[in-house]
Write a protein that holds these residues in place. Structure first.
Motif, short mmCIF file in Angstrom:
data_model
loop_
_atom_site.label_atom_id
_atom_site.label_comp_id
_atom_site.label_asym_id
_atom_site.label_seq_id
_atom_site.Cartn_x
_atom_site.Cartn_y
_atom_site.Cartn_z
N SER A 53 0.83 -1.21 0.00
CA SER A 53 0.00 0.00 0.00
C SER A 53 0.86 1.26 0.00
CB SER A 53 -0.92 -0.01 1.23
OG SER A 53 -1.78 -1.12 1.20
N ILE A 54 1.93 1.24 0.79
CA ILE A 54 2.86 2.38 0.80
C ILE A 54 3.47 2.55 -0.59
CG2 ILE A 54 5.05 3.22 1.72
CD1 ILE A 54 4.30 1.89 4.38
N LEU A 55 3.84 1.42 -1.19
CA LEU A 55 4.40 1.48 -2.53
C LEU A 55 3.41 2.08 -3.53
CD1 LEU A 55 6.68 0.75 -4.54
CD2 LEU A 55 5.52 -1.47 -4.83
N MET A 56 2.14 1.68 -3.42
CA MET A 56 1.13 2.21 -4.33
C MET A 56 0.97 3.71 -4.16
SD MET A 56 -0.12 0.22 -6.52
CE MET A 56 -1.40 1.40 -6.95
N ILE A 57 1.03 4.19 -2.92
CA ILE A 57 0.95 5.63 -2.67
C ILE A 57 2.13 6.34 -3.34
CG2 ILE A 57 1.06 7.42 -0.89
CD1 ILE A 57 -0.45 5.45 0.96
N ILE A 58 3.33 5.75 -3.21
CA ILE A 58 4.52 6.32 -3.83
C ILE A 58 4.39 6.30 -5.36
CG2 ILE A 58 7.00 6.02 -4.17
CD1 ILE A 58 7.11 4.91 -1.30
N PHE A 103 10.85 -3.24 -0.52
CA PHE A 103 12.27 -2.97 -0.67
C PHE A 103 12.73 -3.09 -2.13
CE2 PHE A 103 16.71 -4.40 -0.76
CZ PHE A 103 17.32 -3.30 -0.16
N PHE A 104 12.44 -4.21 -2.78
CA PHE A 104 12.86 -4.40 -4.16
C PHE A 104 12.16 -3.44 -5.12
CE2 PHE A 104 14.03 -8.96 -2.89
CZ PHE A 104 15.34 -8.60 -2.65
N PRO A 105 10.84 -3.18 -4.96
CA PRO A 105 10.22 -2.18 -5.84
C PRO A 105 10.82 -0.78 -5.70
CG PRO A 105 8.54 -3.55 -4.86
CD PRO A 105 9.81 -3.92 -4.18
N LEU A 106 11.14 -0.37 -4.46
CA LEU A 106 11.76 0.94 -4.30
C LEU A 106 13.13 0.99 -4.95
CD1 LEU A 106 10.81 1.88 -0.60
CD2 LEU A 106 9.84 2.77 -2.73
N ALA A 152 14.03 -0.81 -7.53
CA ALA A 152 13.78 -0.76 -8.98
C ALA A 152 13.35 0.63 -9.42
CB ALA A 152 12.72 -1.80 -9.35
N LEU A 153 12.48 1.28 -8.63
CA LEU A 153 12.06 2.65 -8.96
C LEU A 153 13.25 3.60 -9.01
CD1 LEU A 153 8.78 3.24 -6.93
CD2 LEU A 153 9.03 3.34 -9.41
N ALA A 154 14.12 3.49 -8.02
CA ALA A 154 15.27 4.39 -7.94
C ALA A 154 16.18 4.24 -9.15
CB ALA A 154 16.05 4.12 -6.65
N VAL A 155 16.25 3.04 -9.71
CA VAL A 155 17.13 2.80 -10.86
C VAL A 155 16.41 3.07 -12.18
CG1 VAL A 155 18.45 1.04 -12.10
CG2 VAL A 155 18.51 1.11 -9.60
N LEU A 156 15.16 2.61 -12.32
CA LEU A 156 14.49 2.61 -13.61
C LEU A 156 13.84 3.95 -13.97
CD1 LEU A 156 12.79 -0.92 -13.50
CD2 LEU A 156 14.87 -0.25 -14.72
N SER A 206 11.24 -6.16 -9.53
CA SER A 206 11.20 -6.56 -8.12
C SER A 206 10.81 -8.02 -7.96
CB SER A 206 10.23 -5.66 -7.35
OG SER A 206 8.91 -5.80 -7.83
N SER A 207 9.95 -8.55 -8.83
CA SER A 207 9.57 -9.96 -8.76
C SER A 207 10.76 -10.86 -9.04
CB SER A 207 8.45 -10.25 -9.77
OG SER A 207 7.27 -9.58 -9.42
N THR A 208 11.62 -10.46 -9.96
CA THR A 208 12.81 -11.25 -10.27
C THR A 208 13.76 -11.30 -9.07
OG1 THR A 208 12.64 -10.68 -12.61
CG2 THR A 208 14.76 -11.49 -11.83
#
Length: 454
Positions: free
Chosen positions: A252-257, A399-402, A404-408, A424-426
């Motif tokens: 949910s936090i990720l979705m808000i971001i 953690f992994f989605p953030l 990925a966001l920071a890089v992509l 992030s799934s990988t």
């Protein structure tokens, strides 16, 4: 209890998988369809701003429901383990206390949600119209919170007692009722966005009442009994359910971001496009979670009964089915995306169609590896390894989605947002493979004499 022993201890793993998983998957898929129906009706009869509004508040609703889900999942594991140990009275005490605990938590969440909705939505940075729609939607859920948040817990308890078909019928009934009410409120009466929330709440409230009815009749293994459970046991329940809780919170936090980034990069249209992709994704997610949740009682029971071979046989079938379903979804999103997306938007909105199609094409790569983290996180919860499950859940959901966001995003812009889930799934799949290898090594060292079930 004899019938439950026969189901979990002697039925072949494949037959038990289909017996437990198929009803749950069907019911969860139908539940996802009513969520999609919300999106279709809202998008066509109210517009893209309403779609964006629902996507903005959905993380807030998920956080609220995750509190109840933490108790539900944690208690389900303990109940199934106690039944495997032939301690039915203790299992019923856990069922009783946790049902009441969820209702109490829901009431508090409802009060906070009703009065805190507007300032919370304003923090997300949406314009005035989208903010007003979001607040109207979330306040309806807040009013019904004590009646609807316990629905998902009773669904778990029914499956533990072997009432998988009743659970399936219950989910189908609530979902169809919601679709009919959506059509009535939005398609016929042309009411506002609050009526879409009201349709869902009416269906879930009725589902809660009918879900607890067999327990009130005292026809199942679990029943309402007097007595308390130890605080230490409640702490274990909360800890065991913490992986799903923090997974939901992190997601949910990720979705808000993500919504905030999309608003900044491309405005409310990008949020609406992402919401369409997530509506479609919800079908696959519901199938995966329905399958893993349905097998949790069997895995936990066999863990409590020390039937390690059967426990691993069940998990193999979960992972194989997850890989198959994910492959089908990947192909469907890439080959039929335009036809699916067209259901959610008006004909005079080609820009939204184009953006949604691009989002779906890139998001679809999630299904190459996403099933691994879902299947193994649930497995570690079922075998009472909450720390491992929590680590997987937080890594997968935040953690992994953030990372990925920071890089992509700096490299690819909006496309980086669409690819975040796949990346992030990988990373999650790699981490879960390491955890599984450690767990299998630990089981081998124990030297269990039981041969593996096939």
């Amino acid at each position: 209890m004899e019938q439950q022993n026969q189901i979990f201890e002697t039925l072949s793993p494949t037959r038990l998988f289909f017996r437990c998983a198929l009803p749950s998957m069907v019911s969860m898929a139908v539940a996802a369809l009513y969520t999609i129906a919300d999106g279709v009706f809202v998008g066509r009869f109210i517009g893209s701003d309403a779609l964006a509004a629902i996507n903005l508040v959905m993380p807030v609703l998920s956080i609220s429901f995750s509190l109840a889900d933490m108790v539900a999942v944690g208690s389900s594991v303990q109940i199934a383990i106690h039944l495997g140990e032939k301690k039915e009275l203790e299992a019923s005490r856990i069922f009783t206390v946790c049902s009441l605990l969820i209702v109490g938590i829901s009431a508090v969440v409802g009060v906070i949600g009703y009065f805190g909705a507007e300032p919370l939505v304003r923090l997300m940075g949406a314009d005035a119209e989208v903010t007003a729609l979001s607040v109207e939607y979330i306040k309806v859920y807040a009013v019904f919170a004590p009646f609807i948040m316990v629905f998902f817990a009773v669904d778990n308890y029914l499956r533990i007692c072997g009432r998988t078909h009743y659970s399936m019928a219950l989910n189908i009934m609530t979902s169809l009722l919601n679709i009919l009410l959506d059509y009535l409120f939005l398609g016929v009466l042309r009411l506002g966005i609050g009526s879409a929330a009201l349709a869902s709440c009416i269906g879930l409230s009725l589902g809660t009442l009918l879900g607890y009815w067999p327990f009130l009749r005292k026809k199942l293994q679990l029943r309402f009994v007097r007595g308390k459970i130890r605080l230490r046991q409640i702490a274990n329940i909360l800890f065991n359910g913490s992986s799903e809780f923090f997974s939901n919170i992190a997601g949910s936090i990720l979705m808000i971001i993500l919504n905030s980034i999309l608003l900044h990069l491309a405005g409310s249209m990008a949020v609406a496009a992402f919401s369409i992709v997530l509506y479609v994704d919800s079908i696959m997610a519901s199938l995966l979670y329905g399958m893993t949740d349905s097998m949790q009682p069997a895995i936990s029971y066999c863990y409590g009964a020390k039937l390690r071979g059967r426990m691993f046989a069940f998990e193999k079938r979960v992972l194989l089915a997850g890989a198959l379903l994910s492959g089908i979804t990947l192909a469907g999103m890439r080959l039929g995306g335009q036809g699916i997306i067209s259901l959610f938007i008006r004909e005079n909105d080609p820009a939204l169609l184009e953006m949604s199609l691009r989002a779906m094409e890139l998001f679809s790569f999630t299904y190459l590896t996403g099933w691994i983290g879902v299947g193994l996180s649930a497995f570690f919860t079922a075998v009472n390894r909450p720390g491992t499950s929590l680590g997987i859940s937080i890594g997968r959901a935040l953690f992994f989605p953030l990372l990925a966001l920071a890089v992509l995003v700096p490299l690819l812009g909006v496309d980086g947002v669409w690819l975040t889930s796949a990346a992030s799934s990988t990373l999650t799949a790699v981490m879960t493979a390491v955890f599984l290898a450690r767990f299998l090594y630990g089981q081998k060292k124990e030297g269990r004499p039981e041969p593996p079930s096939r």
